[in-house]
Design a protein around this motif. Structure first.
Motif, short mmCIF file in Angstrom:
data_model
loop_
_atom_site.label_atom_id
_atom_site.label_comp_id
_atom_site.label_asym_id
_atom_site.label_seq_id
_atom_site.Cartn_x
_atom_site.Cartn_y
_atom_site.Cartn_z
N VAL A 151 0.86 -1.18 0.00
CA VAL A 151 0.00 0.00 0.00
C VAL A 151 0.89 1.23 0.00
O VAL A 151 1.87 1.31 0.75
CB VAL A 151 -0.92 0.01 1.24
N ASP A 152 0.57 2.19 -0.86
CA ASP A 152 1.32 3.45 -0.95
C ASP A 152 0.81 4.41 0.12
O ASP A 152 -0.36 4.84 0.08
CB ASP A 152 1.14 4.04 -2.34
N THR A 153 1.68 4.74 1.09
CA THR A 153 1.26 5.66 2.17
C THR A 153 1.58 7.11 1.87
O THR A 153 1.30 8.00 2.65
CB THR A 153 1.95 5.28 3.49
N GLY A 154 2.20 7.37 0.71
CA GLY A 154 2.59 8.72 0.34
C GLY A 154 4.09 8.93 0.42
O GLY A 154 4.70 9.49 -0.49
N THR A 155 4.70 8.50 1.50
CA THR A 155 6.16 8.62 1.65
C THR A 155 6.84 7.26 1.63
O THR A 155 8.04 7.16 1.36
CB THR A 155 6.52 9.31 2.98
N HIS A 156 6.07 6.21 1.96
CA HIS A 156 6.61 4.86 2.02
C HIS A 156 5.65 3.87 1.35
O HIS A 156 4.50 4.21 1.03
CB HIS A 156 6.82 4.42 3.48
N TYR A 157 6.14 2.68 1.15
CA TYR A 157 5.29 1.56 0.76
C TYR A 157 5.28 0.57 1.93
O TYR A 157 6.34 0.17 2.41
CB TYR A 157 5.82 0.85 -0.48
N HIS A 158 4.09 0.22 2.38
CA HIS A 158 3.98 -0.80 3.42
C HIS A 158 3.69 -2.14 2.74
O HIS A 158 2.71 -2.27 2.00
CB HIS A 158 2.88 -0.47 4.43
N ILE A 159 4.55 -3.11 2.97
CA ILE A 159 4.46 -4.42 2.30
C ILE A 159 4.19 -5.48 3.35
O ILE A 159 4.87 -5.54 4.38
CB ILE A 159 5.77 -4.75 1.56
N SER A 160 3.22 -6.34 3.08
CA SER A 160 2.89 -7.42 4.01
C SER A 160 2.62 -8.71 3.23
O SER A 160 2.07 -8.69 2.14
CB SER A 160 1.68 -7.06 4.87
N GLY A 161 3.02 -9.81 3.83
CA GLY A 161 2.81 -11.10 3.19
C GLY A 161 3.72 -12.17 3.78
O GLY A 161 4.37 -11.96 4.81
N THR A 162 3.77 -13.30 3.12
CA THR A 162 4.59 -14.43 3.56
C THR A 162 5.33 -15.00 2.36
O THR A 162 4.73 -15.20 1.30
CB THR A 162 3.73 -15.54 4.19
N LYS A 163 6.62 -15.26 2.52
CA LYS A 163 7.44 -15.85 1.47
C LYS A 163 8.16 -17.07 2.03
O LYS A 163 8.40 -17.17 3.24
CB LYS A 163 8.48 -14.85 0.95
N HIS A 164 8.52 -17.99 1.14
CA HIS A 164 9.31 -19.12 1.61
C HIS A 164 10.21 -19.69 0.51
O HIS A 164 10.13 -19.30 -0.64
CB HIS A 164 8.42 -20.23 2.21
N TRP A 165 11.11 -20.58 0.94
CA TRP A 165 12.10 -21.22 0.07
C TRP A 165 13.02 -20.19 -0.59
O TRP A 165 13.45 -20.37 -1.71
CB TRP A 165 11.45 -22.11 -0.99
N GLN A 166 13.32 -19.12 0.15
CA GLN A 166 14.32 -18.17 -0.33
C GLN A 166 15.70 -18.64 0.14
O GLN A 166 15.91 -18.81 1.35
CB GLN A 166 14.06 -16.76 0.20
N GLY A 167 16.62 -18.84 -0.79
CA GLY A 167 17.99 -19.13 -0.39
C GLY A 167 18.56 -17.96 0.40
O GLY A 167 18.25 -16.80 0.10
N LEU A 168 19.34 -18.24 1.42
CA LEU A 168 19.93 -17.23 2.32
C LEU A 168 18.92 -16.71 3.33
O LEU A 168 19.09 -15.62 3.89
CB LEU A 168 20.53 -16.06 1.54
N THR A 169 17.86 -17.48 3.59
CA THR A 169 16.92 -17.10 4.64
C THR A 169 17.66 -16.88 5.95
O THR A 169 18.41 -17.74 6.41
CB THR A 169 15.86 -18.21 4.84
N GLY A 170 17.49 -15.70 6.54
CA GLY A 170 18.15 -15.37 7.80
C GLY A 170 19.58 -14.92 7.66
O GLY A 170 20.18 -14.45 8.63
N HIS A 171 20.16 -15.04 6.47
CA HIS A 171 21.55 -14.64 6.25
C HIS A 171 21.65 -13.33 5.47
O HIS A 171 22.56 -12.55 5.70
CB HIS A 171 22.31 -15.73 5.49
N ALA A 172 20.76 -13.12 4.53
CA ALA A 172 20.81 -11.91 3.70
C ALA A 172 20.33 -10.70 4.52
O ALA A 172 19.36 -10.80 5.28
CB ALA A 172 19.97 -12.07 2.45
#
Length: 506
Positions: A151-172
């Motif tokens: 959602v565009d708040t005017g100065t920022h974008y607020h992003i929400s959701g869930t992702k998985h199977w990203q390589g480097l989870t917790g490292h990047a």
């Protein structure tokens, strides 16, 4: 202090050969350390000291612009880095690939100057890393329907959701997040946008909900991540006609670099197979003297040549500098075929190794497990083979050409190699193919395209005996796939199979 921790005292190097030697030396020390070899797979997460010692050499500089302190981003050097690393560790090669082609290259192409400058500094001087968040628990290959929203708040974008199977989870530290715009009605836009989340800022950090017990690639962490971040407007990527076009550019560019990761890995399979079969004797004869063993090793050697040809072709595309969104046929063909060759080569090595390879600590068994997911991530191979076929069928419909040989003789990607397969290709195509036939046809087309790469390599002066063997193997494989493609049988699963099928009743 272990041997590989001693290696970390090295300073960053300026020439490529020294960089590659430094990385492979550190990896070899770590892989050969008896303490690490004895660890169970679940305990083999990426040790911080190992990662720090390698990143201290600034390996990712090969993919960065010279004005930012990098080496210029030459595809050849990037592939050399991936290849040299994958000979020792497929996981480390993948870490480099994720950083270079799924994060840094999109940033270089599409991000604003201010955020790029900070990222280059963090990567080069602090050893930070970046990853790519696309896949979601309910939307794997169906990326056009992903649920992560912004959602565009005017100065920022607020992003929400869930992702998985990203390589480097917790490292990047940095993540490139794919999201869809939420409209005032609550509906999500059809297009996709990409945002940079900077984990150095608390409000931009993603949360790891859990780590997955991955079957292979144990040093590379995967997991489930929650996204609830607020990023400045300038951290949205811009460029391309649509976000979907940008996504295709990112994915095709990454798939065109798969031969770099495969190159060192396949060479290691070849070296290990030749070494083992030379010293192993059965009936007083070296294994290497047996006809079937020679045939099996020749297939790995053909894979080595085909992959070499793909690396050369990838350099010619120079997809880092240009838009790769229109290179789907070549990108998908490279990714599918080279990952099939990786897994087949590992399977052959394990079979040749016999009981020696059937141990957790054995290289052959690890290679088999580690190479298998390459046929799944960044697009499952059966799905991509089907897309390759659909690309060809769509082109035939547009041109009104129903003869497959005639069409491929005019297509840029197959014009030089289609003649090698003319006896198989000379038929009128049925455009109403079922999906399983499209998968077969896609496999055929990918190998015909690869044969063209091998022929180009031949014209550049590559070893003739290796060229001839690679072409022979490709022709054999195409003939086998055409046998399946031409079959009229249509086996279907019997879902309620239990009644009347208990063997003990008979």
């Amino acid at each position: 202090m272990t041997r590989y921790q001693n290696e970390m005292l090295a300073e960053p190097v300026s020439d490529l050969d020294s960089l590659l030697a430094g990385i492979t030396g550190i990896l070899r020390c770590w892989m050969n350390d008896p303490v690490n070899s004895a660890k169970a797979p679940a305990e083999k997460r990426m040790p911080p000291a190992l990662l720090h010692s390698i990143m201290a050499l600034r390996p990712l500089a090969v993919s960065m612009p010279e004005q930012a302190g990098g080496r210029g981003g030459a595809i050849k050097e990037c592939l050399q880095l991936l290849s040299a690393t994958s000979y020792e560790s497929l996981e480390m090669s993948m870490i480099f690939g994720i950083n270079m082609f799924l994060f840094l290259q999109p940033v270089i192409k599409y991000a604003g100057t201010a955020i790029k400058s900070d990222i280059f500094h963090r990567f080069l001087d602090e050893g930070q890393m970046g990853g790519f968040m696309l896949t979601e628990p309910d939307y794997g290959s169906d990326v056009l329907n992903l649920a992560t929203a912004h959602v565009d708040t005017g100065t920022h974008y607020h992003i929400s959701g869930t992702k998985h199977w990203q390589g480097l989870t917790g490292h990047a530290t940095y993540w490139l997040i794919a999201s869809r715009k939420k409209n005032l009605s609550g509906e999500l836009s059809r297009d996709i946008d990409f945002f940079i989340a900077d984990g150095n800022q608390e409000e931009q950090r993603t949360e790891v909900l859990k780590y997955y017990d991955s079957l292979g690639l144990h040093m590379l962490p995967y997991g489930l991540s929650k996204i609830d971040v607020s990023v400045p407007r300038e951290q949205r990527l811009h460029g391309g006609s649509t976000g979907i076009t940008m996504m295709l550019d990112i994915l095709h560019n990454s798939r065109l670099q798969f031969p770099g990761m495969a190159m060192g890995f396949i060479q290691r399979m070849l070296d290990e197979a030749v070494a083992y079969c030379t010293k192993r004797h059965i009936g007083g004869l070296s294994l290497l003297t047996y006809d079937h063993v020679q045939y099996q090793i020749s297939r790995i050697q053909a894979a080595y040549t085909i992959c070499s040809a793909m690396c050369v072709k990838s350099c010619a595309f120079n997809s880092v500098a240009c838009d790769a969104s229109g290179l789907g046929l070549d990108a998908n063909s490279m990714k599918t075929l080279v990952t099939d060759l990786m897994h087949e080569s590992a399977q052959i090595l394990l079979q040749l190794s016999g009981a020696q390879g059937y141990r957790l600590s054995a290289f052959a068994g690890r290679a088999l497990i580690d190479s298998r997911p390459f046929r799944i991530f960044e697009g499952p191979n059966d799905v991509l083979y089907s897309q390759i076929a659909e690309t060809i069928l769509r082109g035939m419909k547009i041109t009104g050409q129903r003869n497959l040989l005639a069409y491929l003789q005019q297509h840029q990607s197959t014009i030089t190699s289609s003649g090698l397969f003319q006896n198989d290709l000379d038929f009128v195509m049925d455009f109403s193919l079922p999906q399983r036939k499209k998968v077969d046809l896609g496999g055929i087309i990918a190998r015909i395209i690869a044969a063209g790469y091998v022929m180009e390599l031949d014209h550049k002066g590559y070893r003739k005996d290796l060229i001839d063997m690679a072409i022979l193997v490709l022709r054999q494989d195409v003939a086998g796939l055409f046998a399946a493609f031409g079959s009229k049988h249509k086996p279907l699963p019997v879902v309620d199979y239990k009644e009347g099928s208990d063997w003990s009743d008979f």
